[in-house]
Design a protein around this motif. Structure first.
Motif, PDB file in Angstrom:
ATOM      1  N   GLU A  45      -0.127 -31.128  -1.714  1.00  0.00           N
ATOM      2  CA  GLU A  45      -1.491 -31.141  -1.205  1.00  0.00           C
ATOM      3  C   GLU A  45      -2.391 -30.284  -2.094  1.00  0.00           C
ATOM      4  OE1 GLU A  45      -0.946 -29.771   2.760  1.00  0.00           O
ATOM      5  OE2 GLU A  45       0.209 -31.544   3.357  1.00  0.00           O
ATOM      6  N   ASN A  46      -1.832 -29.223  -2.659  1.00  0.00           N
ATOM      7  CA  ASN A  46      -2.533 -28.402  -3.654  1.00  0.00           C
ATOM      8  C   ASN A  46      -1.790 -28.533  -4.975  1.00  0.00           C
ATOM      9  OD1 ASN A  46      -4.331 -27.324  -1.700  1.00  0.00           O
ATOM     10  ND2 ASN A  46      -2.728 -25.895  -1.052  1.00  0.00           N
ATOM     11  N   GLN A  47      -2.566 -28.732  -6.056  1.00  0.00           N
ATOM     12  CA  GLN A  47      -1.931 -28.920  -7.361  1.00  0.00           C
ATOM     13  C   GLN A  47      -1.689 -27.598  -8.090  1.00  0.00           C
ATOM     14  OE1 GLN A  47      -3.440 -31.955  -6.288  1.00  0.00           O
ATOM     15  NE2 GLN A  47      -1.311 -32.514  -6.479  1.00  0.00           N
ATOM     16  N   ILE A  48      -2.545 -26.599  -7.806  1.00  0.00           N
ATOM     17  CA  ILE A  48      -2.500 -25.373  -8.604  1.00  0.00           C
ATOM     18  C   ILE A  48      -2.361 -24.150  -7.709  1.00  0.00           C
ATOM     19  CG2 ILE A  48      -3.760 -23.953 -10.286  1.00  0.00           C
ATOM     20  CD1 ILE A  48      -5.341 -26.572 -10.966  1.00  0.00           C
ATOM     21  N   ILE A  49      -1.456 -23.270  -8.057  1.00  0.00           N
ATOM     22  CA  ILE A  49      -1.315 -21.977  -7.382  1.00  0.00           C
ATOM     23  C   ILE A  49      -1.601 -20.870  -8.392  1.00  0.00           C
ATOM     24  CG2 ILE A  49       0.274 -20.360  -6.281  1.00  0.00           C
ATOM     25  CD1 ILE A  49      -0.395 -22.549  -4.408  1.00  0.00           C
ATOM     26  N   CYS A  50      -2.595 -20.020  -8.077  1.00  0.00           N
ATOM     27  CA  CYS A  50      -2.872 -18.827  -8.877  1.00  0.00           C
ATOM     28  C   CYS A  50      -2.174 -17.678  -8.157  1.00  0.00           C
ATOM     29  CB  CYS A  50      -4.371 -18.568  -8.968  1.00  0.00           C
ATOM     30  SG  CYS A  50      -5.302 -19.959  -9.628  1.00  0.00           S
ATOM     31  N   ALA A  51      -1.153 -17.120  -8.775  1.00  0.00           N
ATOM     32  CA  ALA A  51      -0.259 -16.244  -8.023  1.00  0.00           C
ATOM     33  C   ALA A  51       0.153 -15.009  -8.800  1.00  0.00           C
ATOM     34  CB  ALA A  51       1.004 -17.021  -7.639  1.00  0.00           C
ATOM     35  N   THR A  52       0.512 -13.981  -8.041  1.00  0.00           N
ATOM     36  CA  THR A  52       1.221 -12.853  -8.627  1.00  0.00           C
ATOM     37  C   THR A  52       2.688 -13.268  -8.711  1.00  0.00           C
ATOM     38  OG1 THR A  52       1.551 -11.916  -6.425  1.00  0.00           O
ATOM     39  CG2 THR A  52      -0.376 -11.161  -7.657  1.00  0.00           C
ATOM     40  N   ILE A  53       3.527 -12.417  -9.304  1.00  0.00           N
ATOM     41  CA  ILE A  53       4.934 -12.806  -9.458  1.00  0.00           C
ATOM     42  C   ILE A  53       5.665 -12.891  -8.126  1.00  0.00           C
ATOM     43  CG2 ILE A  53       5.188 -11.977 -11.821  1.00  0.00           C
ATOM     44  CD1 ILE A  53       6.548  -9.474 -10.648  1.00  0.00           C
ATOM     45  N   VAL A  71       3.252 -24.232 -16.476  1.00  0.00           N
ATOM     46  CA  VAL A  71       3.125 -22.847 -16.024  1.00  0.00           C
ATOM     47  C   VAL A  71       2.265 -22.099 -17.033  1.00  0.00           C
ATOM     48  CG1 VAL A  71       4.336 -20.649 -15.724  1.00  0.00           C
ATOM     49  CG2 VAL A  71       5.296 -22.735 -14.743  1.00  0.00           C
ATOM     50  N   ILE A  72       1.257 -21.407 -16.530  1.00  0.00           N
ATOM     51  CA  ILE A  72       0.388 -20.590 -17.381  1.00  0.00           C
ATOM     52  C   ILE A  72       0.549 -19.127 -16.984  1.00  0.00           C
ATOM     53  CG2 ILE A  72      -2.013 -20.026 -17.950  1.00  0.00           C
ATOM     54  CD1 ILE A  72      -2.728 -22.967 -17.524  1.00  0.00           C
ATOM     55  N   HIS A  73       0.647 -18.247 -17.959  1.00  0.00           N
ATOM     56  CA  HIS A  73       0.606 -16.807 -17.709  1.00  0.00           C
ATOM     57  C   HIS A  73      -0.775 -16.304 -18.112  1.00  0.00           C
ATOM     58  CE1 HIS A  73       5.018 -17.052 -17.389  1.00  0.00           C
ATOM     59  NE2 HIS A  73       4.896 -15.940 -16.680  1.00  0.00           N
ATOM     60  N   TYR A  78       9.487 -13.522 -17.834  1.00  0.00           N
ATOM     61  CA  TYR A  78       8.757 -14.624 -18.471  1.00  0.00           C
ATOM     62  C   TYR A  78       9.610 -15.892 -18.485  1.00  0.00           C
ATOM     63  CZ  TYR A  78       6.926 -17.405 -22.390  1.00  0.00           C
ATOM     64  OH  TYR A  78       6.465 -18.421 -23.193  1.00  0.00           O
ATOM     65  N   TYR A  79      10.877 -15.756 -18.889  1.00  0.00           N
ATOM     66  CA  TYR A  79      11.762 -16.922 -18.976  1.00  0.00           C
ATOM     67  C   TYR A  79      11.998 -17.530 -17.598  1.00  0.00           C
ATOM     68  CZ  TYR A  79      15.654 -19.897 -20.229  1.00  0.00           C
ATOM     69  OH  TYR A  79      16.457 -20.990 -20.413  1.00  0.00           O
ATOM     70  N   GLN A  80      12.178 -16.680 -16.600  1.00  0.00           N
ATOM     71  CA  GLN A  80      12.415 -17.190 -15.249  1.00  0.00           C
ATOM     72  C   GLN A  80      11.177 -17.912 -14.720  1.00  0.00           C
ATOM     73  OE1 GLN A  80      13.042 -14.398 -11.910  1.00  0.00           O
ATOM     74  NE2 GLN A  80      14.898 -15.543 -11.458  1.00  0.00           N
ATOM     75  N   GLU A  81      10.002 -17.370 -15.007  1.00  0.00           N
ATOM     76  CA  GLU A  81       8.763 -17.965 -14.490  1.00  0.00           C
ATOM     77  C   GLU A  81       8.429 -19.279 -15.187  1.00  0.00           C
ATOM     78  OE1 GLU A  81       6.299 -14.513 -14.913  1.00  0.00           O
ATOM     79  OE2 GLU A  81       7.509 -13.487 -13.394  1.00  0.00           O
ATOM     80  N   GLU A 100       8.130  -3.897 -24.895  1.00  0.00           N
ATOM     81  CA  GLU A 100       7.932  -3.982 -26.341  1.00  0.00           C
ATOM     82  C   GLU A 100       8.497  -5.294 -26.889  1.00  0.00           C
ATOM     83  OE1 GLU A 100       6.682  -3.107 -30.116  1.00  0.00           O
ATOM     84  OE2 GLU A 100       6.138  -2.132 -28.219  1.00  0.00           O
ATOM     85  N   ARG A 101       9.650  -5.734 -26.368  1.00  0.00           N
ATOM     86  CA  ARG A 101      10.219  -7.026 -26.796  1.00  0.00           C
ATOM     87  C   ARG A 101       9.297  -8.179 -26.410  1.00  0.00           C
ATOM     88  NH1 ARG A 101      15.759  -7.293 -27.857  1.00  0.00           N
ATOM     89  NH2 ARG A 101      15.269  -9.393 -28.553  1.00  0.00           N
ATOM     90  N   MET A 102       8.702  -8.071 -25.222  1.00  0.00           N
ATOM     91  CA  MET A 102       7.766  -9.098 -24.760  1.00  0.00           C
ATOM     92  C   MET A 102       6.551  -9.163 -25.686  1.00  0.00           C
ATOM     93  SD  MET A 102       7.357 -11.309 -22.221  1.00  0.00           S
ATOM     94  CE  MET A 102       6.373 -12.541 -23.077  1.00  0.00           C
ATOM     95  N   LYS A 103       6.061  -8.009 -26.066  1.00  0.00           N
ATOM     96  CA  LYS A 103       4.904  -7.918 -26.976  1.00  0.00           C
ATOM     97  C   LYS A 103       5.246  -8.534 -28.332  1.00  0.00           C
ATOM     98  CE  LYS A 103       1.927  -4.316 -28.987  1.00  0.00           C
ATOM     99  NZ  LYS A 103       2.575  -4.096 -30.280  1.00  0.00           N
ATOM    100  N   GLN A 104       6.432  -8.231 -28.826  1.00  0.00           N
ATOM    101  CA  GLN A 104       6.852  -8.787 -30.116  1.00  0.00           C
ATOM    102  C   GLN A 104       6.932 -10.316 -30.066  1.00  0.00           C
ATOM    103  OE1 GLN A 104      10.564  -6.793 -30.735  1.00  0.00           O
ATOM    104  NE2 GLN A 104       9.614  -4.821 -31.248  1.00  0.00           N
ATOM    105  N   TYR A 105       7.410 -10.830 -28.952  1.00  0.00           N
ATOM    106  CA  TYR A 105       7.472 -12.289 -28.778  1.00  0.00           C
ATOM    107  C   TYR A 105       6.068 -12.894 -28.865  1.00  0.00           C
ATOM    108  CZ  TYR A 105       7.791 -16.757 -26.268  1.00  0.00           C
ATOM    109  OH  TYR A 105       7.684 -18.079 -25.909  1.00  0.00           O
ATOM    110  N   SER A 106       5.125 -12.260 -28.190  1.00  0.00           N
ATOM    111  CA  SER A 106       3.758 -12.786 -28.135  1.00  0.00           C
ATOM    112  C   SER A 106       3.088 -12.784 -29.504  1.00  0.00           C
ATOM    113  CB  SER A 106       2.911 -11.954 -27.162  1.00  0.00           C
ATOM    114  OG  SER A 106       3.493 -11.956 -25.882  1.00  0.00           O
TER     115      SER A 106
END
Length: 700
Positions: A277-285, A299-301, A311-314, A357-363
């Protein structure tokens, strides 16, 4: 356990003809009574590893699960497949709980889902021997090394002592080596067999963009995806609400979801999303862990996650049905600073900061993003994936000294008192209020970078920040300021090599045809039927059939019960419940398509007929319609058969007609045109033979 029985159970209850990698090996280990640790990505088929054994084992299977929503979703899916399952939690009425206790006592349940906090409810009625299997889902929650530590999980180590003869299977989608070892230690299963599936979700495209003008980018991203479900993850509750409101104003079906909402409101929003019924959810984790929805297409972050596990799980919540799905991550230094603050003073602060820091390096990476993810989880991939933004647009380095000098000089002229957006506007010579109100058009650097697009300047300035020539002063309204290293570029002749910014036009080559699903396609007809049934039965649509199953139906067009049962995802129970309606829809679509094709053919005959009546020759009609002359002859013969005023004798010479007449008698009316063609030794064309025979047929 014999293979035929396993495969029969798999098809009957889950609708699949074969196991995915590792599933059969894990299931056999369960039947051998061994403890198991299963590391398998979201959508990889973890649940079947304990649900299928549960159906065949003599006593009940106890499933420890962290969220009520997750339990309900799993139980609804099992019930739809004809499996006796239930869940217990503190929100249920006593009468409802007693009814479940009675079923347990009568051995009528195959699976019982329960939260770790509620284990005391069943501890008294489940003696050792009454439990055939213990499954612990989201097992990473037990470890402080994990990305989602939950203190309530730490008590689960007593289960192995309580049920020493019962095999334990611990399952999680994301866990590095340290976390895996910690799970086994805390659950008292040190000898557990470790099964690590591939983390390569090849159907997910991976893309990272700078976190500038995010709303505009998101609106553009989802413009052609209005019929597709997606999640936008945000760092704060306020952002979820503001973003949802903006999307609603643009005409999108969006809702905000966060822990600050009342329980009833959260459940209503979640159900609306599950039921399409709703296509988009703007959510916290807080959103998504309890969602087993298989047809989330993107999925958008909005903000950067705090670690690669999260990140991988989401992103793993997209494309669980195996169909192509998109992920988009916005990266900004403001997010990094905010996440660093969140991590400070935490019990495992050092671990959190290292993972951030690993997440930042990925980005910030300029190499294949999938390689980075897989390497992080201990899976080494040699070749590039071809399905991330870096692979699609590999960077080329060039001498960017002049570009750097222009940007750094402009920062200097702006006295380090403006953010990136204003800097780019000045460089490009924009005439907006942010520039003109402060007379920045008078600066020597105004317009010196007009030859580059806004996007390209954004990319190059971020690279200069990464290289340490400029920095963002977050404590000063994100103003961009020079560092000491900038002097080397501006005054000492140091060279700068920048990665070529990819052209935005080729970042994504989606055609409207590849994104939009035609309202007249069989897939869309089946999707609408699924939605109708789901609303009537008050269950999520994907529990009836997932998108991948509908896609296979569209491709194979099954029109009998036997053919329908061959479709992946169609089990015996679902065949009985829904088979008739879906087969009926497929047959109706096939018939309608055939009629439309026939109508289209009728129309094209008529166009040829109208041109013929205008006096055009066959060659002229063929030229005008851009069709072969043989096609035009076929049209005219069809019109002749339908009683239209077509003089076929004008289309064939009299000698040819007489030759065919004689051959018809001599060959005793053969049915094949080829016989005539060979009889005349190819001297008369197929078309003339066909027309002559049609004339003679009418005369006869």
């Amino acid at each position: 356990m014999e293979e035929t029985r396993l495969l029969g159970t798999l098809k009957e209850y889950f609708g699949y003809d074969s196991f995915r990698p590792l599933q059969k090996k894990i299931i056999n280990a369960v039947f051998e009574g061994k403890d198991n640790l299963v590391i398998m990505p979201t959508g990889g088929g973890k649940s079947i590893c304990y649900q299928l054994p549960a159906i065949l084992l003599p006593q009940i299977t106890l499933v420890i699960s962290p969220l009520i929503a997750l339990m309900k979703d799993q139980v609804d899916g099992l019930t739809a497949n004809g499996v006796a399952a239930a869940y217990l939690n503190s929100s249920q009425q006593e009468a409802e709980q007693q009814a479940i206790f009675q079923k347990i006592g009568k051995n009528e349940l195959k699976l019982l889902y329960i939260a770790p906090e509620s284990l005391q409810f069943v501890d008294k009625i489940l003696a050792n021997g009454k439990v055939s299997l213990i499954a612990i889902d989201e097992a990473h929650c037990i470890s402080s090394w994990g990305h989602d530590f939950r203190p309530a999980y730490t008590q689960l180590g007593y289960l192995k002592n309580r049920y020493p003869n019962t095999p334990v299977i611990a399952l999680t989608a994301t866990a590095d080596k340290a976390t895996r070892n910690d799970i086994c230690r805390q659950l008292n299963i040190p000898l557990a067999k470790k099964h690590v599936a591939s983390f390569d979700r090849a159907n997910l495209s991976l893309e990272v963009r700078p976190g500038v003008k995010r709303f505009e980018q998101i609106a553009s991203f989802i413009q052609n995806r209005k019929k597709e479900s997606g999640i936008i993850y945000c760092l704060s509750r306020k952002t979820t609400e503001e973003l949802a409101a903006k999307l609603k104003a643009k005409g999108f079906k969006a809702e905000a979801y966060h822990a600050g909402l009342k329980h009833e409101e959260r459940m209503s929003i979640q159900d609306g999303f599950i039921n399409d019924e709703n296509q988009i959810i703007c959510a916290t984790i807080a959103f998504g862990m309890g969602i087993d929805k298989s047809n989330i297409r993107w999925v958008i972050h909005y903000n950067m996650p705090k670690n690669l596990e999260g990140y991988y799980q989401e992103i793993g919540r997209a494309g669980r049905d195996g169909l192509p799905s998109d992920t988009l991550l916005f990266h900004s230094y403001a997010d990094v600073v905010q996440l660093q603050k969140f991590a400070s003073n935490a019990a495992n602060e050092e671990i959190q900061l290292a993972k951030l820091e690993r997440m930042k390096q990925y980005s910030e990476a300029l190499t294949c993003r999938r390689k980075i993810l897989l390497n992080y989880f201990g899976e080494h991939k040699q070749e590039d994936c071809g399905n991330c933004d870096i692979c699609k647009n590999p960077p080329e380095f060039f001498d960017g000294t002049v570009i750097a000098q222009k940007a750094l000089s402009c920062i200097y002229r702006l006295k380090g008192a403006e953010p990136v957006t204003t800097l780019i506007d000045v460089l490009r010579g924009s005439q907006n209020e942010a520039v003109l109100s402060k007379n920045y058009q008078q600066l020597p650097t105004y317009g010196v970078g007009s030859e580059l697009s806004w996007h390209h300047w954004q990319q190059y300035i971020l690279q200069l920040i990464n290289l340490g020539y400029a920095e963002i002063a977050f404590h000063k309204n994100n103003h961009l300021q020079l560092t000491k290293a900038a002097k080397k570029i501006l005054f000492e002749g140091e060279k700068v090599h920048l990665a070529q910014a990819p052209d935005r036009k080729i970042l994504r080559q989606d055609s409207a045809e590849s994104i939009k699903k035609s309202d007249n396609s069989l897939f869309e007809k089946l999707r609408q039927l699924r939605l109708k049934i789901a609303r009537e039965e008050e269950i999520p649509a994907y529990l009836i059939f997932n998108d991948a199953t509908l896609k296979e139906m569209e491709k194979e067009r099954p029109m009998t019960d036997e053919d329908f049962m061959q479709i992946n995802g169609v089990g015996r129970r679902k065949m009985q419940d829904y088979g008739y309606q879906f087969i009926k829809e497929i047959i109706a679509f096939h018939k309608d398509k055939r009629e439309r094709k026939s109508a289209k053919k009728g129309k094209t005959y008529q166009v040829t007929g109208e041109l013929y009546k205008e006096g055009l020759s066959v060659e002229e009609i063929a030229l005008k319609r851009k069709l072969a002359a043989t096609t035009i002859y076929s049209h005219l013969i069809k019109l002749y058969d339908d009683g239209e005023d077509i003089d076929l004798k004008k289309l064939v010479s009299r000698p040819d007609l007489e030759s065919v007449r004689k051959a018809r008698k001599a060959l005793e009316n053969p049915g094949s045109l080829k016989v005539y063609f060979e009889h005349f030794q190819e001297a008369i064309s197929y078309e003339n033979i066909k027309i002559a025979l049609k004339i003679l047929e009418k005369e006869g």
